[in-house]
Design an enzyme around this catalytic site. Structure first.
Site, PDB file in Angstrom:
ATOM      1  N   ASP A  95       9.295  20.546 -56.401  1.00  0.00           N
ATOM      2  CA  ASP A  95      10.314  20.580 -57.452  1.00  0.00           C
ATOM      3  C   ASP A  95      11.569  21.313 -57.000  1.00  0.00           C
ATOM      4  O   ASP A  95      11.551  22.532 -56.752  1.00  0.00           O
ATOM      5  CB  ASP A  95       9.734  21.268 -58.699  1.00  0.00           C
ATOM      6  CG  ASP A  95      10.541  20.934 -59.937  1.00  0.00           C
ATOM      7  OD1 ASP A  95      10.484  19.771 -60.373  1.00  0.00           O
ATOM      8  OD2 ASP A  95      11.241  21.833 -60.445  1.00  0.00           O
ATOM      9  N   GLN A 118      10.156  21.983 -66.392  1.00  0.00           N
ATOM     10  CA  GLN A 118      11.324  21.856 -65.517  1.00  0.00           C
ATOM     11  C   GLN A 118      11.228  22.650 -64.221  1.00  0.00           C
ATOM     12  O   GLN A 118      11.972  22.386 -63.276  1.00  0.00           O
ATOM     13  CB  GLN A 118      12.582  22.224 -66.319  1.00  0.00           C
ATOM     14  CG  GLN A 118      12.772  21.208 -67.460  1.00  0.00           C
ATOM     15  CD  GLN A 118      13.920  21.488 -68.390  1.00  0.00           C
ATOM     16  OE1 GLN A 118      14.390  22.624 -68.497  1.00  0.00           O
ATOM     17  NE2 GLN A 118      14.378  20.459 -69.087  1.00  0.00           N
ATOM     18  N   ASP A 158      15.647   9.460 -62.669  1.00  0.00           N
ATOM     19  CA  ASP A 158      14.192   9.595 -62.690  1.00  0.00           C
ATOM     20  C   ASP A 158      13.802  11.011 -63.116  1.00  0.00           C
ATOM     21  O   ASP A 158      14.421  11.985 -62.682  1.00  0.00           O
ATOM     22  CB  ASP A 158      13.671   9.306 -61.277  1.00  0.00           C
ATOM     23  CG  ASP A 158      12.165   9.364 -61.179  1.00  0.00           C
ATOM     24  OD1 ASP A 158      11.507   8.440 -61.670  1.00  0.00           O
ATOM     25  OD2 ASP A 158      11.649  10.357 -60.623  1.00  0.00           O
ATOM     26  N   HIS A 169      12.571  16.645 -66.488  1.00  0.00           N
ATOM     27  CA  HIS A 169      12.108  17.744 -65.637  1.00  0.00           C
ATOM     28  C   HIS A 169      13.251  18.492 -64.956  1.00  0.00           C
ATOM     29  O   HIS A 169      13.018  19.325 -64.075  1.00  0.00           O
ATOM     30  CB  HIS A 169      11.094  17.213 -64.617  1.00  0.00           C
ATOM     31  CG  HIS A 169       9.899  16.594 -65.272  1.00  0.00           C
ATOM     32  ND1 HIS A 169       8.756  17.298 -65.544  1.00  0.00           N
ATOM     33  CD2 HIS A 169       9.703  15.349 -65.763  1.00  0.00           C
ATOM     34  CE1 HIS A 169       7.883  16.507 -66.164  1.00  0.00           C
ATOM     35  NE2 HIS A 169       8.442  15.317 -66.303  1.00  0.00           N
ATOM     36  N   GLU A 224      15.570   9.229 -67.796  1.00  0.00           N
ATOM     37  CA  GLU A 224      14.175   9.009 -68.151  1.00  0.00           C
ATOM     38  C   GLU A 224      13.634  10.258 -68.824  1.00  0.00           C
ATOM     39  O   GLU A 224      13.379  11.269 -68.170  1.00  0.00           O
ATOM     40  CB  GLU A 224      13.345   8.680 -66.906  1.00  0.00           C
ATOM     41  CG  GLU A 224      12.035   8.066 -67.288  1.00  0.00           C
ATOM     42  CD  GLU A 224      10.887   8.504 -66.431  1.00  0.00           C
ATOM     43  OE1 GLU A 224       9.873   7.801 -66.412  1.00  0.00           O
ATOM     44  OE2 GLU A 224      10.977   9.563 -65.793  1.00  0.00           O
ATOM     45  N   ASN A 263      14.850  15.008 -58.981  1.00  0.00           N
ATOM     46  CA  ASN A 263      14.143  16.195 -59.473  1.00  0.00           C
ATOM     47  C   ASN A 263      13.271  16.824 -58.398  1.00  0.00           C
ATOM     48  O   ASN A 263      12.963  18.005 -58.451  1.00  0.00           O
ATOM     49  CB  ASN A 263      13.260  15.812 -60.671  1.00  0.00           C
ATOM     50  CG  ASN A 263      12.307  16.909 -61.070  1.00  0.00           C
ATOM     51  OD1 ASN A 263      12.741  17.968 -61.527  1.00  0.00           O
ATOM     52  ND2 ASN A 263      11.013  16.698 -60.875  1.00  0.00           N
TER      53      ASN A 263
HETATM   54  C1  LAG Z   1       8.927   8.879 -62.818  1.00  0.00           C
HETATM   55  N1  LAG Z   1       9.673   9.131 -63.783  1.00  0.00           N
HETATM   56  O1  LAG Z   1       9.800  10.353 -64.265  1.00  0.00           O
HETATM   57  C2  LAG Z   1       8.655   7.509 -62.359  1.00  0.00           C
HETATM   58  O2  LAG Z   1       9.068   6.556 -63.337  1.00  0.00           O
HETATM   59  C3  LAG Z   1       7.209   7.417 -62.025  1.00  0.00           C
HETATM   60  O3  LAG Z   1       6.902   6.107 -61.626  1.00  0.00           O
HETATM   61  C4  LAG Z   1       6.902   8.437 -60.936  1.00  0.00           C
HETATM   62  O4  LAG Z   1       5.508   8.486 -60.646  1.00  0.00           O
HETATM   63  C5  LAG Z   1       7.299   9.834 -61.348  1.00  0.00           C
HETATM   64  N2  LAG Z   1       8.357   9.927 -62.257  1.00  0.00           N
HETATM   65  C6  LAG Z   1       7.715  10.634 -60.126  1.00  0.00           C
HETATM   66  O5  LAG Z   1       8.961  10.153 -59.655  1.00  0.00           O
HETATM   67  C7  LAG Z   1       5.065   7.632 -59.608  1.00  0.00           C
HETATM   68  C8  LAG Z   1       3.591   7.332 -59.787  1.00  0.00           C
HETATM   69  C9  LAG Z   1       2.745   8.534 -59.447  1.00  0.00           C
HETATM   70  C10 LAG Z   1       3.072   9.005 -58.041  1.00  0.00           C
HETATM   71  C11 LAG Z   1       4.558   9.381 -58.026  1.00  0.00           C
HETATM   72  C12 LAG Z   1       5.023   9.859 -56.662  1.00  0.00           C
HETATM   73  O6  LAG Z   1       3.346   6.953 -61.141  1.00  0.00           O
HETATM   74  O7  LAG Z   1       1.367   8.144 -59.487  1.00  0.00           O
HETATM   75  O8  LAG Z   1       2.267  10.129 -57.715  1.00  0.00           O
HETATM   76  O9  LAG Z   1       5.335   8.209 -58.352  1.00  0.00           O
HETATM   77  O10 LAG Z   1       4.814   8.882 -55.688  1.00  0.00           O
HETATM   78  C13 LAG Z   1       1.566  10.011 -56.492  1.00  0.00           C
HETATM   79  C14 LAG Z   1       0.062  10.158 -56.709  1.00  0.00           C
HETATM   80  C15 LAG Z   1      -0.263  11.582 -57.204  1.00  0.00           C
HETATM   81  C16 LAG Z   1       0.287  12.610 -56.209  1.00  0.00           C
HETATM   82  C17 LAG Z   1       1.782  12.386 -56.061  1.00  0.00           C
HETATM   83  C18 LAG Z   1       2.397  13.351 -55.045  1.00  0.00           C
HETATM   84  O11 LAG Z   1      -0.353   9.188 -57.655  1.00  0.00           O
HETATM   85  O12 LAG Z   1      -1.668  11.722 -57.305  1.00  0.00           O
HETATM   86  O13 LAG Z   1       0.039  13.932 -56.671  1.00  0.00           O
HETATM   87  O14 LAG Z   1       1.998  11.045 -55.586  1.00  0.00           O
HETATM   88  O15 LAG Z   1       1.834  13.218 -53.784  1.00  0.00           O
HETATM   89 CA    CA Z   2      12.479  20.232 -62.015  1.00  0.00          CA
END
Ligand code: LAG
Ligand code: CA
Length: 471
Positions: free
Chosen positions: A168, A159, A198, A202, A229, A100
């Site tokens: 995105d 989306q 994943d 979206h 998902e 995505n």
């Molecule tokens: C998913 N499914 O839709 C995954 O199961 C989930 O684990 C993913 O989030 C999300 N979608 C994006 O693929 C994980 C973390 C987030 C993390 C993201 C990207 O739960 O916390 O965000 O992966 O690494 C992190 C920071 C954010 C920041 C973002 C972009 O926590 O604060 O904005 O990175 O830099």
């Molecule tokens: Ca999208």
């Protein structure tokens, strides 16, 4: 490289979250294949961002920066060897497909695990060929400044805006679709048999359908198994059911409600199924937990001890949906790295050292995979419960299980549905074909009854095929 001629035909998925490729391959050979698992789910195999602060959180792999397969989990050659090892053990391989988005537009690191060249703030990914026009933007696509999602009931925002600032992809464009499909085809070329998609919620359904239409058949024939998902809560085009046309859907509601019952009364599980709000069984990828849910406390986790084991035993016995067994690393903070070297490359899984929780090997869970396979096609019968936290049921005349989630042992004469004989309890020992049980044996009378004591927080399980023994 040689691959076995056929898969073993099982459907249980071991989700080996962020295990490196070497360890996944070994697990296929020594545990997953022998125990009858049908597939393994592996972490996102593409190149991803590496944050510059040296913390290596687990989630950096959800920020793709290149579609070559050198990653935190190993090299492309190690990935290929892993798929071959799993195939030779009869185990299919499903990859977590992060398609995505790419890395966060809010990231400043230009470093990756595999050496891709990219600049997240500029939306340029030279190794893939994406530039700013490959991504949705405000105001043409996303109506909100900063590309944030304000209305989670708006399909356009969900989306075409950015999920947690992740750049995105413009999946309406044929060129973007082709690049994503090229990545998926690369995986299929190595033998990958399916995808956990994943953030599927979206991606517009039409875009996903167009991407999948560009992906070829798997090495063992047929279409890749796709499970998406889709976090529930949305309606209309954003409801889980709206994604069934593109494949199966991960069953969050199942995981949440399973926790509620194990923390309440598992006698309620008698009706556990579609009437509880789940997708139809043949579209449901069911789970006890996953990497997000074990961190947000909405499901049972390895920290719940026997309840976690019993929930997996129930999931494997009940026969609803395509079941997953989750094995991840132990954590304290929700941003922890998996056990890794100083550069963030994940180390070999050691199931004995305490850093990992290998539920796929837990004796009761691992042997319930064979029970599940032996019960295939048989309906639930002979339900028994004590009105509280002990239940028992059979699957036709093929298999029988008792689960005691209560605080004291239960002794009961059960109707098992099984033919008279002596059966190995596969929770406390291994099945034996024609030989002796390695654990306790249970005698079933000519009327199909057995008197069994099920310990507190424990289970007893018997099955006919492959488990009958001389005691
Ligand atoms: C998913 N499914 O839709 C995954 O199961 C989930 O684990 C993913 O989030 C999300 N979608 C994006 O693929 C994980 C973390 C987030 C993390 C993201 C990207 O739960 O916390 O965000 O992966 O690494 C992190 C920071 C954010 C920041 C973002 C972009 O926590 O604060 O904005 O990175 O830099
Ligand atoms: Ca999208």
């Amino acid at each position: 490289t040689a691959h076995a001629a056929t898969a073993n035909g099982g459907d249980v998925i071991a989700n080996l979250f962020e295990w490196n490729w070497k360890s996944v391959g070994q697990e296929c050979t020594t545990v997953l294949g022998p125990k009858g698992y049908g597939a393994v789910q592996v972490a996102p195999p593409g190149d991803s961002i590496r944050l510059s602060d040296g913390t290596h959180p687990w989630w950096d792999v959800y920020q793709p920066v290149g579609y070559d397969l050198n990653s935190r989990m190993g090299t492309e050659a190690q990935f290929a060897a892993m798929v071959t090892a799993c195939h030779n053990a009869g185990v299919k391989v499903y990859a977590d497909a992060v398609i995505n988005h790419t890395a966060g537009a809010n990231q400043t690191s230009a470093d990756s695990y595999g050496g891709a060249s990219f600049n997240p703030g500029a939306y340029t990914y030279g190794s893939i060929g994406y530039d700013r026009s490959s991504f949705h933007d405000y105001p043409a696509n996303c109506p909100n400044a900063g590309n944030v999602i304000n209305d989670w009931n708006s399909a356009q925002q969900v989306q075409e805006c950015q999920l947690v600032s992740l750049s995105d992809l413009y999946t309406e464009k044929d060129d973007v679709r082709s690049k994503i499909a090229g990545y998926l085809n690369k995986l299929v070329g190595y033998g990958v048999d399916g995808f956990r998609v994943d953030a599927a919620k979206h991606i517009a359904q039409a875009d996903m359908a167009a991407i999948l239409a560009k992906v070829g058949d798997t090495r063992w024939g047929g279409r890749p198994y796709v499970y998406q998902e889709v976090i529930p809560g949305g309606s209309g085009q954003l409801a889980p059911s709206a994604f069934e046309g593109n494949g199966s859907v991960l069953e969050f509601t199942y995981a949440h409600k399973l926790k509620d019952q194990f923390n309440g009364s598992i006698a309620n599980l008698k009706t556990f199924g579609q009437s509880w709000g789940f997708e139809p069984s043949d579209k449901s990828a069911v789970m006890v937990t996953n990497h997000d849910l074990e961190r947000d406390n909405s499901t049972l986790t390895y920290k719940d001890g026997s309840k976690y084991t019993l929930a997996h035993i129930f999931e494997l016995a009940w026969g609803y949906g395509t079941p997953q067994v989750y094995s991840g690393f132990r954590f304290n903070g929700s941003d922890d790295s998996p056990p890794a070297d100083a550069n963030g490359y994940v180390g070999d899984t050691d199931c004995s050292a305490g850093a990992w929780n290998c539920a796929d090997r837990t004796p009761g869970i691992a042997n319930m995979v064979g029970w599940h396979n032996a019960a295939k096609g048989q309906s639930v019968a002979n339900w028994w419960d004590n009105g509280g936290n002990a239940i028992a049921f059979s699957r036709g005349n093929a298999a029988w299980v008792a689960i005691n989630n209560g605080a004291s042992a239960v002794t009961q004469t059960f109707t098992t549905g099984l033919a008279a004989g002596t059966y190995c309890d596969v929770i406390h020992g291994n099945p034996a074909t024609g030989g002796s049980c390695t654990g306790p044996a249970v005698t079933v009378s000519s009327s199909g009854q057995a008197t069994v004591t099920v310990g507190a927080g424990d289970s007893v399980a018997l099955y006919a095929a492959g488990a009958a023994c001389t005691g």
